[in-house]
Design a protein around this motif. Structure first.
Motif: not given
Length: 182
Positions: A24-26, A31-35, A126-133, A137-150
């Motif tokens: 799924t991550f692949l 999808k990210i690269f197509r966008r 946007f794409i990772i943050g829109s995944q159901d998993v 979860n607000h903390e998971t959204v925040k964690a991914w945003r911070l990691l991707l920003a870094c």
């Protein structure tokens, strides 16, 4: 922590494990690269040019050179696997990410820009943050945003640094000119 952030290791690990199962991550990376190609149409020609130039190289690279967009997606999955496995050593991991940014500077002459790195980051959030998993979860959204920003910031820092260094090298070595008749 780098970037002044407290990345929630548990939130990233759990959600990444779920997203990385069954390829799924692949698919998310594809999808990210197509966008990214849609936002930055020059990306397609950069991939093609890089693949062509790399195919002419007689040197065997270890690890192998990323030649196609699909290779790049697989490489990104590996990068995120190592990153997530080593979040407790985030400084070391971000140094590696910065080095990847430096490697991308060699493509500046082909049209690769820091804006493309920033676009990659925005699209990834946007794409990772829109995944159901992630998105429920607000903390998971925040964690991914911070990691991707870094990741995006460190990649761009490496790219910008090496682009400046390459620019200085080129300005110190002006093209040789010959004077007719001498």
């Amino acid at each position: 922590m780098p970037c002044g952030l407290d990345i929630r290791i548990h939130d990233n690990c759990q959600s990444f494990t779920a997203m990385n199962s069954g390829g799924t991550f692949l698919k998310l990376m594809e999808k990210i690269f197509r966008r990214l190609e849609n936002k930055c149409p020059d990306m397609r020609s950069i991939f093609l040019t890089t693949a062509f130039v790399n195919s002419l190289s007689r040197e065997r690279q270890s690890p192998p050179i990323v030649k196609t967009e699909y290779d790049h997606c697989k490489c990104m999955v590996g990068i995120f696997e190592r990153l997530i496995e080593n979040l407790d050593k985030i400084n070391e991991q971000l140094t590696i990410i910065r080095h990847y940014g430096e490697k991308h500077a060699q493509m500046a002459e082909s049209g690769f820009t820091g804006v493309m790195i920033e676009q990659f980051g925005e699209i990834s959030v946007f794409i990772i943050g829109s995944q159901d998993v992630v998105k429920f979860n607000h903390e998971t959204v925040k964690a991914w945003r911070l990691l991707l920003a870094c990741v995006t910031d460190e990649m761009k820092v490496g790219f910008d640094r090496m682009t400046r260094i390459n620019g200085r090298r080129n300005s110190c070595n002006p093209p040789a000119t010959t004077v007719a008749g001498n």
